[in-house]
Design an enzyme around this catalytic site. Structure first.
Site, short mmCIF file in Angstrom:
data_model
loop_
_atom_site.label_atom_id
_atom_site.label_comp_id
_atom_site.label_asym_id
_atom_site.label_seq_id
_atom_site.Cartn_x
_atom_site.Cartn_y
_atom_site.Cartn_z
N GLU A 200 0.83 -1.23 0.00
CA GLU A 200 0.00 0.00 0.00
C GLU A 200 0.86 1.27 0.00
O GLU A 200 0.67 2.17 0.82
CB GLU A 200 -0.95 0.00 1.20
CG GLU A 200 -1.99 -1.08 1.14
CD GLU A 200 -3.02 -1.01 2.27
OE1 GLU A 200 -2.89 -0.19 3.20
OE2 GLU A 200 -3.99 -1.81 2.22
N GLU A 319 -5.25 -8.60 0.13
CA GLU A 319 -5.92 -8.32 1.41
C GLU A 319 -7.39 -8.11 1.09
O GLU A 319 -7.73 -7.27 0.24
CB GLU A 319 -5.37 -7.06 2.08
CG GLU A 319 -4.00 -7.24 2.67
CD GLU A 319 -3.54 -6.01 3.47
OE1 GLU A 319 -4.39 -5.31 4.07
OE2 GLU A 319 -2.32 -5.75 3.47
O1 AHR Z 1 -4.78 -5.93 7.37
C1 AHR Z 1 -4.67 -4.78 8.14
C2 AHR Z 1 -4.01 -3.64 7.40
O2 AHR Z 1 -4.86 -3.19 6.39
C3 AHR Z 1 -2.72 -3.94 6.68
O3 AHR Z 1 -1.62 -3.86 7.50
C4 AHR Z 1 -2.67 -2.89 5.62
O4 AHR Z 1 -1.98 -3.31 4.47
C5 AHR Z 1 -4.12 -2.58 5.35
O5 AHR Z 1 -4.36 -1.23 5.32
#
Ligand code: AHR
Length: 518
Positions: A200, A319
């Protein structure tokens, strides 16, 4: 009309000509699903059943790893968690973050555990003791039979650190890094195939956040060094998951791919959803947004790769989950954080997201639920044991059964309206066909009524017993805890023959039908 009432509108996919679609024969509680095993979307990559462990809250320490617990083995791995993870059939495991990875120095996590340095951890406001590091993670992947996917630090880290991490893990040459690995107890390289080029990096919350141009240039140099160290590795570029009104996620992805299209193999995207306004019908439509974002990202990738004919790039949706309760002001620092307690509607979201990944099997080749234990997770522990959250069950069913070809379906059926979607199909369906076995994954988004579906086989016959596995509960807000599990998988079977199978899907349910075709 309430969004929960059946609408007279029907939802159709685009495989048949218009007159055939408008058969007008269906009642408002009936659906038709036509299946042709020659109509293949793509090969389902088992890596879409991946997961994610970050140094965050109790995901690793207190989750998969708890030294000195009577529930752990002599190396510190929680045995009860290990079994639940094995039963989930995790295919690829991402680590060490997430946001954590953007200030992680992998050298802090190797060597004798008692000599490793403790460091301030700024992503989640704790102290990282580094007792779980590269060796512990890669051993865990071996124990659960999952591919490791390591996210390099492209925030505060350097090209050199990223390159030497690949060398430490993958090289057979005799170098200072590999001799260190041997000294630390690992002779043979692990051959870690999947490497993230940061996490990110578009987000201002990220340590070492950059503009798209700066990230693209920086990641390109890291990618070159990493691939020159081991040309067999696959690299995941940090795409933008910042979908807010003023965020230019499309622009970020275009720019980054311009830099990385000759080196990266996947574009990483993320999506978390929630139901803060308690509008469950709208919430259950979240996968339509996911589908739209996948289509847009696929177009961006196709555009970028149009002048690179010999390479393929895919999406790693690395994610995804429901996450909205355990987040926000003052709740994102410390140890017991991001501990969402899931209910049935969240489990249905998980099922619809998995359906969406399968229905985009041509481009989604990696996906990682975030995360594995305690932190927005399907497995929840305390000092004495664990329970399986609602979201565990659809994930386990789909990950254990849906392989082979994803099939393109013709679906005609009732829909409902939400503020942002004119026609949300009540039935959300994916189909997997593997060597004569058909798996149908069906969510009924209707909260009050069953939907009766007729599956029509175009080119084969149903034959014999179909296994039916249903995830449901007394109501959509039902949750599991240490005492009871009202939301779980219940199995039965139905007999099927000929070209048609009729099945009534109960309200707010996820159902998997699995059987042989002839
Ligand atoms: O999964 C929790 C967080 O969410 C992670 O660390 C990040 O990549 C995302 O914003």
């Amino acid at each position: 009309m309430s969004t929960q009432q059946l609408s007279r509108r029907t939802f159709t996919t685009a495989l048949l000509s218009a007159p055939a679609l408008l058969s007008g024969k269906l009642s408002t509680s009936e659906a038709r699903v036509k299946i042709d095993t020659d109509r293949v979307i793509g090969q389902i990559d088992p890596k879409i059943y991946g997961n994610f462990t970050e140094h965050l809250g109790r995901c690793i320490e207190g989750g998969i790893f708890e030294e000195n617990s009577p529930l752990s083995d002599s190396a510190g791995y929680r045995k009860d968690v290990l079994q639940a993870v094995k039963d989930l059939h995790v295919t690829v495991l991402r680590w060490p973050g997430g946001n954590f990875s953007s200030n992680y120095n992998w050298r802090d996590g190797i060597g004798p555990r008692d000599q490793r340095p403790a460091r301030l951890e700024m992503a989640w406001g704790t102290v990282e003791d580094n007792r779980f590091g590269t060796h512990e993670f890669l051993r865990y992947c071996e124990m659960i039979n999952a591919e490791p996917y390591v996210c390099a630090n492209l925030g505060t880290g350097s090209w050199n650190e990223a390159q030497q991490w690949v060398e430490y893990c993958n090289s057979s040459a005799k170098t200072a890094s590999t001799e260190l690995r041997r000294k630390n107890g690992r002779d043979q390289p692990w051959k870690v195939k999947y490497w993230g080029l940061g996490n990110e990096m578009d987000g201002p919350w990220q340590m070492g956040h950059r503009t798209a141009e700066d990230y693209g240039k920086f990641a390109l140099e890291a990618a070159k060094l990493m691939k020159w160290t081991d040309s067999s590795i696959k690299l995941v570029a940090a795409g933008s998951s910042n979908f807010g009104p003023n965020a230019d996620w499309i622009g970020w992805n275009r720019t980054v791919l311009d830099y990385l299209k000759h080196h990266a193999d996947y574009l990483s995207l993320h999506m978390y959803v929630g139901n803060p306004k308690n509008d469950t019908p709208a919430f259950l439509a979240s996968s339509l947004t996911l589908n739209e974002r996948i289509k847009i990202a696929e177009g961006i990738i196709r555009g970028a790769m149009s002048d690179v004919p010999n390479r393929k790039m895919y999406i790693a949706w690395d994610e995804w989950n429901v996450w909205y309760r355990a987040r926000g002001e003052g709740k994102e620092k410390g140890r017991d954080i991001l501990e969402e307690h899931y209910n049935l509607e969240d489990a249905l979201i998980v099922a619809t997201f998995l359906n969406t990944f399968i229905n985009n099997a041509q481009i989604i080749k990696i996906a990682n639920l975030a995360q594995l234990v305690n932190v927005i997770a399907p497995i929840f522990t305390n000092d004495h044991g664990l329970f399986l959250q609602t979201i565990y069950y659809p994930l386990q069913l789909v990950a254990s059964n849906s392989f082979g070809n994803a099939l393109e379906l013709f679906i005609e059926g009732p829909t409902y309206e939400t503020q942002s979607n004119a026609a949300v199909p009540y039935l959300d369906v994916s189909a997997a066909h593997d060597q004569g076995t058909l798996v149908l994954n069906v969510v009924n988004r209707n909260l009050t009524e069953p939907v009766q579906a007729t599956f029509e086989l175009e080119d084969k016959q149903f034959t014999g017993t179909f296994q039916v596995s249903e995830v449901n509960g007394p109501d959509v807000k039902a949750t599991n805890d240490f005492r009871s599990s009202p939301v779980k998988t219940v199995t039965k079977s139905v007999e099927a023959s000929g070209t048609r199978l009729r099945y009534s899907f109960p309200p707010h349910s996820f159902t998997m039908l699995k059987g042989k075709l002839a």
